[in-house]
Design a protein around this motif. Structure first.
Motif, PDB file in Angstrom:
ATOM      1  N   UNK A  16      -7.705   2.229  -4.636  1.00 20.64           N
ATOM      2  CA  UNK A  16      -7.522   0.798  -4.432  1.00 20.64           C
ATOM      3  C   UNK A  16      -7.439   0.465  -2.945  1.00 20.64           C
ATOM      4  N   UNK A  17      -8.035  -0.668  -2.577  1.00 19.01           N
ATOM      5  CA  UNK A  17      -7.990  -1.182  -1.207  1.00 19.01           C
ATOM      6  C   UNK A  17      -7.126  -2.431  -1.205  1.00 19.01           C
ATOM      7  N   UNK A  18      -5.850  -2.259  -1.004  1.00 17.64           N
ATOM      8  CA  UNK A  18      -4.928  -3.392  -0.990  1.00 17.64           C
ATOM      9  C   UNK A  18      -3.932  -3.230   0.143  1.00 17.64           C
ATOM     10  N   UNK A  19      -3.315  -4.330   0.517  1.00 14.79           N
ATOM     11  CA  UNK A  19      -2.263  -4.292   1.524  1.00 14.79           C
ATOM     12  C   UNK A  19      -2.771  -4.330   2.948  1.00 14.79           C
ATOM     13  N   UNK A  20      -1.858  -4.178   3.871  1.00 14.16           N
ATOM     14  CA  UNK A  20      -2.164  -4.311   5.288  1.00 14.16           C
ATOM     15  C   UNK A  20      -3.090  -3.218   5.805  1.00 14.16           C
ATOM     16  N   UNK A  21      -3.114  -2.068   5.138  1.00 16.99           N
ATOM     17  CA  UNK A  21      -3.926  -0.950   5.606  1.00 16.99           C
ATOM     18  C   UNK A  21      -5.326  -0.950   5.010  1.00 16.99           C
ATOM     19  N   UNK A  22      -5.644  -1.951   4.198  1.00 20.60           N
ATOM     20  CA  UNK A  22      -6.914  -1.939   3.474  1.00 20.60           C
ATOM     21  C   UNK A  22      -8.111  -1.885   4.419  1.00 20.60           C
ATOM     22  N   UNK A  23      -8.081  -2.664   5.502  1.00 22.99           N
ATOM     23  CA  UNK A  23      -9.235  -2.720   6.410  1.00 22.99           C
ATOM     24  C   UNK A  23      -9.488  -1.363   7.054  1.00 22.99           C
ATOM     25  N   UNK A  24      -8.441  -0.743   7.595  1.00 24.76           N
ATOM     26  CA  UNK A  24      -8.610   0.566   8.234  1.00 24.76           C
ATOM     27  C   UNK A  24      -9.035   1.619   7.216  1.00 24.76           C
ATOM     28  N   UNK A  25      -8.459   1.545   6.016  1.00 28.07           N
ATOM     29  CA  UNK A  25      -8.812   2.511   4.979  1.00 28.07           C
ATOM     30  C   UNK A  25     -10.262   2.328   4.552  1.00 28.07           C
ATOM     31  N   UNK A  60       0.836  -1.177   0.000  1.00 25.09           N
ATOM     32  CA  UNK A  60       0.000   0.000   0.000  1.00 25.09           C
ATOM     33  C   UNK A  60       0.881   1.240   0.000  1.00 25.09           C
ATOM     34  N   UNK A  61       0.656   2.218  -0.882  1.00 27.13           N
ATOM     35  CA  UNK A  61       1.438   3.445  -0.864  1.00 27.13           C
ATOM     36  C   UNK A  61       1.184   4.217   0.421  1.00 27.13           C
ATOM     37  N   UNK A  62       2.081   5.176   0.779  1.00 25.62           N
ATOM     38  CA  UNK A  62       1.940   5.911   2.036  1.00 25.62           C
ATOM     39  C   UNK A  62       0.569   6.562   2.192  1.00 25.62           C
ATOM     40  N   UNK A  89     -16.564 -15.240  -8.910  1.00 21.60           N
ATOM     41  CA  UNK A  89     -15.579 -15.633  -7.907  1.00 21.60           C
ATOM     42  C   UNK A  89     -14.714 -14.447  -7.495  1.00 21.60           C
ATOM     43  N   UNK A  90     -14.340 -13.611  -8.460  1.00 22.29           N
ATOM     44  CA  UNK A  90     -13.544 -12.424  -8.148  1.00 22.29           C
ATOM     45  C   UNK A  90     -14.339 -11.447  -7.289  1.00 22.29           C
ATOM     46  N   UNK A  91     -15.632 -11.287  -7.580  1.00 22.85           N
ATOM     47  CA  UNK A  91     -16.464 -10.380  -6.792  1.00 22.85           C
ATOM     48  C   UNK A  91     -16.478 -10.796  -5.325  1.00 22.85           C
ATOM     49  N   UNK A  92     -16.495 -12.101  -5.077  1.00 24.05           N
ATOM     50  CA  UNK A  92     -16.563 -12.604  -3.711  1.00 24.05           C
ATOM     51  C   UNK A  92     -15.185 -12.615  -3.043  1.00 24.05           C
ATOM     52  N   UNK A  93     -14.187 -13.110  -3.768  1.00 28.33           N
ATOM     53  CA  UNK A  93     -12.873 -13.370  -3.162  1.00 28.33           C
ATOM     54  C   UNK A  93     -11.927 -12.177  -3.161  1.00 28.33           C
ATOM     55  N   UNK A  94     -12.061 -11.275  -4.139  1.00 33.37           N
ATOM     56  CA  UNK A  94     -11.076 -10.201  -4.299  1.00 33.37           C
ATOM     57  C   UNK A  94     -11.325  -9.103  -3.272  1.00 33.37           C
ATOM     58  N   UNK A  95     -10.943  -9.381  -2.044  1.00 33.05           N
ATOM     59  CA  UNK A  95     -11.148  -8.452  -0.942  1.00 33.05           C
ATOM     60  C   UNK A  95      -9.958  -8.514  -0.003  1.00 33.05           C
ATOM     61  N   UNK A  96      -9.483  -7.347   0.399  1.00 33.97           N
ATOM     62  CA  UNK A  96      -8.388  -7.255   1.372  1.00 33.97           C
ATOM     63  C   UNK A  96      -8.905  -6.785   2.727  1.00 33.97           C
ATOM     64  N   UNK A  97     -10.239  -6.854   2.906  1.00 33.95           N
ATOM     65  CA  UNK A  97     -10.847  -6.486   4.179  1.00 33.95           C
ATOM     66  C   UNK A  97     -11.571  -7.710   4.728  1.00 33.95           C
ATOM     67  N   UNK A  98     -12.215  -7.575   5.877  1.00 37.46           N
ATOM     68  CA  UNK A  98     -12.904  -8.719   6.494  1.00 37.46           C
ATOM     69  C   UNK A  98     -14.288  -8.884   5.856  1.00 37.46           C
ATOM     70  N   UNK A  99     -14.344  -9.722   4.857  1.00 40.47           N
ATOM     71  CA  UNK A  99     -15.580  -9.934   4.102  1.00 40.47           C
ATOM     72  C   UNK A  99     -16.158 -11.304   4.416  1.00 40.47           C
ATOM     73  N   UNK A 100     -17.466 -11.352   4.564  1.00 42.06           N
ATOM     74  CA  UNK A 100     -18.163 -12.588   4.885  1.00 42.06           C
ATOM     75  C   UNK A 100     -19.261 -12.853   3.857  1.00 42.06           C
TER      76      UNK A 100
END
Length: 256
Positions: A33-42, A5-7, A134-145
């Protein structure tokens, strides 16, 4: 592959396209974009600021001539169902939702296709392949259920799971302050059950049990009949220039 994730997030603007909700209007979106370790907080921060998530993208309307799209969230702890909502809940008392990690299945996709073909024949999602789903469901870097709804069975009290055919599915994000309903669909042949309303009621109950104060419904579009149902879930807040404020409508979209 490791995503970095960029700064600070970079935002982009889409070109104008025809609005799917209001005839004669054109929509533009700002997204990041929502990627990387900061995706959930972002994602939490952006959702509270009026963005929505689609796969690993967070977006919000940035239309030049229209402000009809309004971010909406239900106040879970104050929510009181209407008489009609109580009837919907009773009508679906034989259903149970099983919440699990966001994993797609062929059964989900089959139901998804039937739903689109019956309810959204002119929508762009009708062209989605099983891989797209499948991408719609799986392509998530946050807590998705994923919550799968089926009829109750003799062992449901023990297992927490229903039995029989899949009748409805909800894809939802768990955030720090609520549940965000990303997408939901249901068996179009069970229209008399009002499964869309039932899934929102179920999310309100789940958020309350989790100690989360909000259920995010995405955008209410003032003037769009397709979005009128969202204002029925009271009390709720809408995001405006002054931040989140209570919104109540006395006639449009209300049931008793």
């Amino acid at each position: 592959m490791t995503h970095h994730q960029p700064p600070s997030p970079q935002f982009f603007l889409t070109a104008p396209t025809a609005c799917p909700y209001l005839e004669g209007q054109f929509e533009r979106k700002v997204f990041t974009h929502l990627i990387g370790d900061r995706a959930k907080d972002l994602n939490d921060l952006l959702t509270q600021g009026g963005f929505r998530r689609s796969q690993n993208i967070a977006y919000r309307p940035a239309c030049e001539t229209c402000r009809a799209c309004v971010s909406t969230r239900i106040l879970v702890n104050e929510f009181e169902p209407t008489r009609n909502m109580k009837r919907v809940a009773a009508r679906n008392g034989d259903l149970v939702g099983d919440m699990h990690d966001a994993e797609p299945s062929t059964e989900q996709y089959s139901l998804f296709r039937r739903y689109l073909e019956a309810r959204h024949k002119r929508g762009g999602m009708l062209e989605m392949s099983v891989l797209d789903y499948a991408m719609m469901v799986e392509d998530s870097h946050v807590e998705t259920k994923v919550i799968e709804y089926r009829r109750r069975g003799p062992d449901t009290f023990i297992t927490g799971k229903g039995v029989g055919d899949l009748v409805a599915v909800a894809l939802s994000d768990r955030m720090g302050d609520g549940l965000s309903m990303v997408y939901s669909f249901f068996d179009p042949e069970l229209e008399d059950r009002s499964l869309g309303t039932f899934m929102i009621l179920d999310h309100i109950a789940r958020a309350r049990s989790m100690g989360l104060p909000h259920v995010y419904l995405g955008y209410w579009v003032n003037g769009s009949r397709k979005m009128a149902y969202k204002v029925r879930f009271q009390p709720q807040e809408h995001l405006g220039p002054k931040g989140w404020e209570r919104f109540r409508i006395d006639e449009v979209g209300q049931d008793k």
